[in-house]
Design an enzyme around this catalytic site. Structure first.
Site, PDB file in Angstrom:
ATOM      1  N   ARG A 179      39.625  45.748  45.764  1.00 10.71           N
ATOM      2  CA  ARG A 179      38.207  46.134  45.664  1.00 10.71           C
ATOM      3  C   ARG A 179      37.775  47.073  46.779  1.00 10.71           C
ATOM      4  NH1 ARG A 179      39.856  44.381  41.795  1.00 10.71           N
ATOM      5  NH2 ARG A 179      39.064  42.701  40.467  1.00 10.71           N
ATOM      6  N   SER A 229      32.077  39.761  37.510  1.00 11.85           N
ATOM      7  CA  SER A 229      32.392  38.812  38.589  1.00 11.85           C
ATOM      8  C   SER A 229      31.470  39.075  39.775  1.00 11.85           C
ATOM      9  CB  SER A 229      33.847  38.968  39.017  1.00 11.85           C
ATOM     10  OG  SER A 229      34.714  38.626  37.956  1.00 11.85           O
ATOM     11  N   GLU A 299      30.824  40.881  45.246  1.00  8.90           N
ATOM     12  CA  GLU A 299      31.414  42.091  44.685  1.00  8.90           C
ATOM     13  C   GLU A 299      30.296  43.035  44.243  1.00  8.90           C
ATOM     14  OE1 GLU A 299      34.309  42.818  40.913  1.00  8.90           O
ATOM     15  OE2 GLU A 299      35.034  41.429  42.423  1.00  8.90           O
TER      16      GLU A 299
END
Length: 307
Positions: A179, A229, A299
């Site tokens: 990420r 998510s 996130e």
């Protein structure tokens, strides 16, 4: 004085790209998958050839700006966003296939890009087919799902620097990890991405995409607005399991809730506000930290004032 300056900015902007591509006080709930968010002072929808000049104009007038794609990873404050939001969307979303390479502009949807690869008999993009975002944002955060990541298939990225210079950067130079890329820290703006795939059987690729779609429908709360998510995967753990084990399945603040189907998702269940979602995220972090000593990192990118 600021009003006059911004008035001049608006006039110059409209002359540059047209009235229909400049929206004032545009609700960001219309442009995020959470379906929440207050107004953007200026919401700008440039064409491909206008992006560079729009950014230059923002800089000349000292107008802060945020670039967005499909708004699939954003939580925008109920108070909105000052300055400009620049949409890199469908008008900057061309996709072309050349042999084993797929070239996709930043505004191209991941689903359409994966479908184009499948039609050309190219495998490697199947994991992207169900992610509701655009190529540009996916590259910035090295998006991934079901064991695949952008870093596995990316060859190069064409970017625009804040000084208006176009550069082609190799995958190795992007420092891609879980990420993460160095695009934001280097102040780059993604324009186009080159993916290197492998030849495969189109029917088998389609079957794989269908299988992943079924898994998503079964496991994820796609019937509710969300940003996918909510938390990054903490090392050695799964965020969803930690949240479930903390007794937070279905836990709700205002209209925001932890999904009962998948605890890794915070959903807009009942006309939630951005404040509801933000408070729920903070409460989840607090409880998981308290019970397991694990810090969950969102996130989701939070934009605006949440105080």
């Amino acid at each position: 004085m600021m009003v006059k300056v911004k008035g001049n900015f608006e006039k110059a902007l409209r002359e540059m790209i047209g009235d229909d591509r400049v929206l004032l006080q545009e609700p960001m709930k219309n442009h995020t998958t959470f379906c929440v968010g207050g107004p953007a002072e200026f919401y700008i929808i440039p064409l491909e050839e206008q992006v560079k000049e729009v950014i230059k104009l923002c800089q000349e007038y000292d107008i802060p700006f945020l670039l967005i794609g499909n708004g699939s990873n954003l939580l925008v404050s109920d108070k909105g966003i000052g300055g400009a939001v620049i949409e890199i969307g469908k008008d900057i979303g061309k996709i072309r296939v050349e042999e084993e390479r797929v070239y996709a502009q930043a505004g191209a949807l991941l689903s359409k890009t994966a479908f184009a690869a499948m039609k050309a008999g190219l495998e490697g993009m199947e994991f992207l087919a169900g992610i509701p975002g655009c190529v540009g944002g996916a590259v910035v955060m090295n998006a991934g799902a079901y064991g695949g990541e952008i870093k596995d298939i990316i060859k190069s990225v064409t970017v625009l620097t804040r000084k208006g210079v176009m550069k082609k950067i190799s995958a190795e130079e992007l420092e891609l990890s879980y990420r993460h890329s160095n695009i934001i820290q280097n102040d780059y703006i993604v324009l186009e991405t080159e993916f290197l795939l492998k030849k495969g059987d189109a029917e088998q690729i389609r079957e794989r995409m269908d299988q992943l779609k079924e898994r998503r429908l079964e496991k994820q709360p796609l019937e509710y607005p969300s940003a996918g998510s909510t938390f990054k995967r903490p090392k050695g753990y799964f965020a969803g399991k930690l949240i479930m084990d903390a007794g937070l399945r279905g836990f709700q603040i205002g209209g925001a809730a932890v999904s009962s189907k998948h605890c890794g998702f915070v959903i807009n269940k009942e006309s939630a506000t951005a404040t509801d979602i933000h408070c729920l995220i903070r409460e989840i972090q607090k409880e998981v930290q308290k019970q397991f000593g694990v810090r969950l990192e969102p996130e989701v990118k939070m934009v605006g004032d949440f105080t």
